[in-house]
Design a protein around this motif. Structure first.
Motif, mmCIF file in Angstrom:
data_model
loop_
_atom_site.group_PDB
_atom_site.id
_atom_site.type_symbol
_atom_site.label_atom_id
_atom_site.label_comp_id
_atom_site.label_asym_id
_atom_site.label_seq_id
_atom_site.Cartn_x
_atom_site.Cartn_y
_atom_site.Cartn_z
ATOM 1 N N GLN A 4 0.837 -1.074 -0.143
ATOM 2 C CA GLN A 4 0.077 -0.032 0.160
ATOM 3 C C GLN A 4 0.807 1.263 -0.202
ATOM 4 O OE1 GLN A 4 -3.461 0.242 -0.256
ATOM 5 N NE2 GLN A 4 -3.007 2.650 -0.262
ATOM 6 N N LEU A 5 0.552 2.127 -0.996
ATOM 7 C CA LEU A 5 1.226 3.569 -0.973
ATOM 8 C C LEU A 5 -0.009 4.389 -1.126
ATOM 9 C CD1 LEU A 5 4.282 3.382 -3.136
ATOM 10 C CD2 LEU A 5 4.440 3.612 -0.715
ATOM 11 N N ASN A 6 0.072 5.699 -0.188
ATOM 12 C CA ASN A 6 -0.982 6.603 -0.250
ATOM 13 C C ASN A 6 -0.558 7.539 -1.487
ATOM 14 O OD1 ASN A 6 -2.299 5.784 1.834
ATOM 15 N ND2 ASN A 6 -0.904 6.747 3.262
ATOM 16 N N ASN A 7 -1.380 8.365 -1.964
ATOM 17 C CA ASN A 7 -1.309 9.639 -2.871
ATOM 18 C C ASN A 7 -0.830 8.998 -4.206
ATOM 19 O OD1 ASN A 7 -0.251 10.878 0.046
ATOM 20 N ND2 ASN A 7 -1.600 12.028 -1.138
ATOM 21 N N ILE A 8 -1.559 7.940 -4.659
ATOM 22 C CA ILE A 8 -1.139 7.040 -5.928
ATOM 23 C C ILE A 8 -2.275 7.656 -6.952
ATOM 24 C CG2 ILE A 8 -0.656 5.136 -7.275
ATOM 25 C CD1 ILE A 8 1.788 5.912 -5.574
ATOM 26 N N PRO A 9 -2.059 7.932 -8.081
ATOM 27 C CA PRO A 9 -2.962 8.412 -9.058
ATOM 28 C C PRO A 9 -3.945 7.250 -9.219
ATOM 29 C CG PRO A 9 -1.076 8.579 -9.971
ATOM 30 C CD PRO A 9 -0.602 8.311 -8.595
ATOM 31 N N GLY A 244 11.667 9.142 -10.694
ATOM 32 C CA GLY A 244 11.874 10.385 -10.427
ATOM 33 C C GLY A 244 11.557 11.345 -11.125
ATOM 34 N N ASP A 245 11.233 11.303 -12.483
ATOM 35 C CA ASP A 245 10.616 12.274 -13.274
ATOM 36 C C ASP A 245 9.280 12.875 -12.843
ATOM 37 O OD1 ASP A 245 12.678 11.896 -15.793
ATOM 38 O OD2 ASP A 245 12.089 9.901 -14.800
ATOM 39 N N THR A 246 8.431 11.917 -12.208
ATOM 40 C CA THR A 246 7.081 12.331 -12.078
ATOM 41 C C THR A 246 6.734 12.245 -10.530
ATOM 42 O OG1 THR A 246 6.317 10.029 -12.527
ATOM 43 C CG2 THR A 246 5.972 12.012 -14.127
ATOM 44 N N PHE A 247 7.850 12.133 -9.816
ATOM 45 C CA PHE A 247 7.709 11.610 -8.324
ATOM 46 C C PHE A 247 7.139 12.458 -7.408
ATOM 47 C CE2 PHE A 247 9.179 11.055 -3.886
ATOM 48 C CZ PHE A 247 9.169 9.783 -3.611
ATOM 49 N N SER A 248 7.130 13.883 -7.655
ATOM 50 C CA SER A 248 6.247 14.686 -7.040
ATOM 51 C C SER A 248 4.969 15.197 -7.602
ATOM 52 C CB SER A 248 7.271 16.060 -6.860
ATOM 53 O OG SER A 248 8.317 15.657 -5.893
ATOM 54 N N HIS A 249 4.826 14.756 -8.852
ATOM 55 C CA HIS A 249 3.793 15.348 -9.787
ATOM 56 C C HIS A 249 2.226 15.111 -8.876
ATOM 57 C CE1 HIS A 249 2.278 17.350 -13.480
ATOM 58 N NE2 HIS A 249 1.361 15.986 -13.518
ATOM 59 N N PHE A 250 2.426 13.982 -8.418
ATOM 60 C CA PHE A 250 0.875 13.590 -8.136
ATOM 61 C C PHE A 250 0.790 13.710 -6.288
ATOM 62 C CE2 PHE A 250 1.424 11.402 -11.882
ATOM 63 C CZ PHE A 250 0.335 11.684 -12.607
ATOM 64 N N LEU A 251 1.823 13.829 -5.894
ATOM 65 C CA LEU A 251 1.564 14.126 -4.269
ATOM 66 C C LEU A 251 0.850 15.378 -3.996
ATOM 67 C CD1 LEU A 251 5.416 13.521 -3.330
ATOM 68 C CD2 LEU A 251 3.303 11.671 -3.332
ATOM 69 N N ASN A 252 0.293 15.290 -2.763
ATOM 70 C CA ASN A 252 -0.437 16.366 -2.404
ATOM 71 C C ASN A 252 0.566 17.619 -1.854
ATOM 72 O OD1 ASN A 252 -2.973 15.334 -2.535
ATOM 73 N ND2 ASN A 252 -2.952 14.644 -0.215
ATOM 74 N N ASN A 253 0.244 18.646 -1.940
ATOM 75 C CA ASN A 253 1.099 19.813 -1.729
ATOM 76 C C ASN A 253 1.856 19.718 -0.414
ATOM 77 O OD1 ASN A 253 0.343 21.103 -3.906
ATOM 78 N ND2 ASN A 253 -1.095 22.479 -3.105
ATOM 79 N N ASN A 254 1.196 19.300 0.522
ATOM 80 C CA ASN A 254 2.141 19.148 1.898
ATOM 81 C C ASN A 254 3.011 17.752 1.740
ATOM 82 O OD1 ASN A 254 -0.110 17.374 1.691
ATOM 83 N ND2 ASN A 254 -0.110 17.027 4.050
ATOM 84 N N HIS A 255 3.075 17.133 0.786
ATOM 85 C CA HIS A 255 4.147 16.113 0.676
ATOM 86 C C HIS A 255 5.422 16.475 -0.175
ATOM 87 C CE1 HIS A 255 2.094 13.065 3.164
ATOM 88 N NE2 HIS A 255 0.907 13.563 2.438
ATOM 89 N N LYS A 256 5.196 17.644 -0.765
ATOM 90 C CA LYS A 256 6.235 18.150 -1.905
ATOM 91 C C LYS A 256 7.228 18.452 -1.342
ATOM 92 C CE LYS A 256 3.233 19.096 -5.833
ATOM 93 N NZ LYS A 256 2.587 19.994 -6.539
#
Length: 256
Positions: A4-9, A244-256
């Protein structure tokens, strides 16, 4: 998934009408197809037998059966369609589709000069027999089609009965949608999207940087094509923000 991982599109589940990955088989053996399916069948929606490789591929029936048994539709590359058309063998092409039990066909004109009304008539006729994908764009690096023509061609071919339209890039990703360097013609893509729904377009994007660009623009469920079999799982990680190329793209702002 294995854990399980959270914040996965969220990915549209198979069988899906968009979020498609079209893999390109350029001559895999039956055993290689079996290996591919064992690792990647959950992530492959369609397989294209590149250009006219099906003409020379041994054990073609056996290979097609392996794909079908896995529930993965296969179609012949558009260059094969063009090879039949340039030889005035359209009826032979239709018989070949029946002979091999094909449910999909690609109509293209990237290598031949084909009046567009004739191309649309081929789409209309084939749509009575199979599900049609039509390809827009030239394989000639010197031939630049302006955005309004891309839009007009795509819309007319959808109206003629194409299920999806494919944006041409070749297996190398350096013509059509892309500059010779592989860079995306971003203005072209963005203008196309003002008129043609993104769900109706499969973007040929064989290079990782191109895949990343489209995922960032249109999200995890963009339709992408000409994906190397060995790049299917890497592409899925790009879609899910696990590379790495999209690692932060789908995270909520508070996880960036």
């Amino acid at each position: 998934m294995n854990y399980q991982l959270n914040n996965i599109p969220e990915r549209v589940v198979k069988p899906r009408d968009y979020g498609l990955t079209m893999a390109m088989d350029k001559g895999l053996s039956v055993r290689e197809v079996e290996d591919l399916i064992s690792t990647s069948s959950d992530y492959i929606d369609i397989v294209k037998l590149g250009w006219a490789t099906s003409y020379v591929t041994p054990n073609l029936d056996q290979k097609l059966k392996v794909y079908r048994d896995a529930g993965i539709p296969v179609y012949f590359g558009g260059t094969l369609f063009e090879a039949f058309i340039i030889r005035n063998q359209f009826d032979d092409y239709r018989r070949a589709l029946d002979r091999f039990g094909m449910e999909l066909a690609e109509v293209s004109d990237g290598s031949i000069d084909l009046p567009h009304d004739e191309k649309c008539e081929y789409i209309r006729q084939l749509a009575q027999q199979v599900t049609v994908l039509s390809e827009v764009g030239s394989k000639d690096v010197e031939k630049i089609i302006p955005p309004y023509k891309w839009i007009g061609l795509m819309q007319t071919e959808l109206d003629a009965g194409a299920w999806k339209v494919i944006g041409e890039a070749r297996e190398s990703g350096n013509v059509g949608l892309f500059r010779s360097s592989g860079e995306v013609r971003s203005g072209l893509v963005e203008e196309i999207l003002t008129k043609i729904p993104f769900e109706k377009i499969i973007w040929e994007a064989p290079q990782k940087e191109q895949q990343v660009w489209f995922v960032k623009l249109l999200g995890a469920n963009v339709n992408l094509g000409n994906i190397s079999p060995h790049e299917v799982i890497p592409l899925e990680t790009v879609r899910l923000g696990l590379r790495g190329d999209t690692f932060s793209h789908f995270l909520n702002n508070n996880h960036k």
